[in-house]
Scaffold this active site. Sequence first.
Site, PDB file in Angstrom:
ATOM      1  N   GLY A   1      -4.729 -10.737  -1.714  1.00 24.52           N
ATOM      2  CA  GLY A   1      -3.673 -10.347  -0.781  1.00 24.52           C
ATOM      3  C   GLY A   1      -3.198  -8.910  -0.950  1.00 24.52           C
ATOM      4  O   GLY A   1      -3.078  -8.419  -2.063  1.00 24.52           O
ATOM      5  N   SER A   2      -2.908  -8.221   0.136  1.00 26.71           N
ATOM      6  CA  SER A   2      -2.653  -6.788   0.065  1.00 26.71           C
ATOM      7  C   SER A   2      -2.147  -6.266   1.408  1.00 26.71           C
ATOM      8  O   SER A   2      -1.788  -7.042   2.289  1.00 26.71           O
ATOM      9  CB  SER A   2      -3.927  -6.071  -0.341  1.00 26.71           C
ATOM     10  OG  SER A   2      -5.033  -6.617   0.358  1.00 26.71           O
TER      11      SER A   2
END
EC number: 4.1.1.65
Length: 218
Positions: A187-188
């Site tokens: 996730g980012s």
Amino acid sequence: MPDSRTSAHRDSLKGARIARGASPWLLPTVATAALSLARSRKSRRAAAIAVPTTALAAGMLWFFRDPEREIAQGRVISPADGVVQSIMPWKDGRTRVAIFMSPLNVHVNRAPLAGTVTSVEHVPGGFVPAFNKESENNERVVWHFDTELGDIEMVQIAGAVARRIVPYIPQGTKVEQGDRIGLIRFGSRVDIYLPEGVEVAVEVGQATTAGVTRIDRD
């Protein structure tokens, strides 16, 4: 404008290659699952281990998928799969569009415009969740592209789980719109800065698909 959620669903049904930069995570997981499955007939312990390791390997294969895309027409297209988290006017007249990528999204990022990569800068930092305001100080890679619209800045930001950003191409590389340029593991967030005078076509909460969703409006 194409429905990016529909496009993402179609991607899940297509044959997809594995993203470059996935091997340090993927290979040990798949190897462990394969070994556990091979030993499961002779060992109850191996059989017990085989279930979660196989599930984890399948999850890794899904996460690191890299589907082919039919690149959309438009001056600026989305560099990332995800959801528009914020649209913010900047002091210098540009507009920042921030796209949050969950672990379920494809994490290969693409060039928003055709042009030449003028710089690729790694900036050390923290690893708070990418949807948190404090993520402004997270680990990141800052890209600049020389394009027909002038200098375009794009920033790949690591999240709480994403501890590694993998650029695919170096400074000086000429890219076509929609070319793969890098990977963020897990996730980012990806930010793109639109030049002054370029109107934003997306809105907060809208799903985007890298190479498919148009970011600007004529």
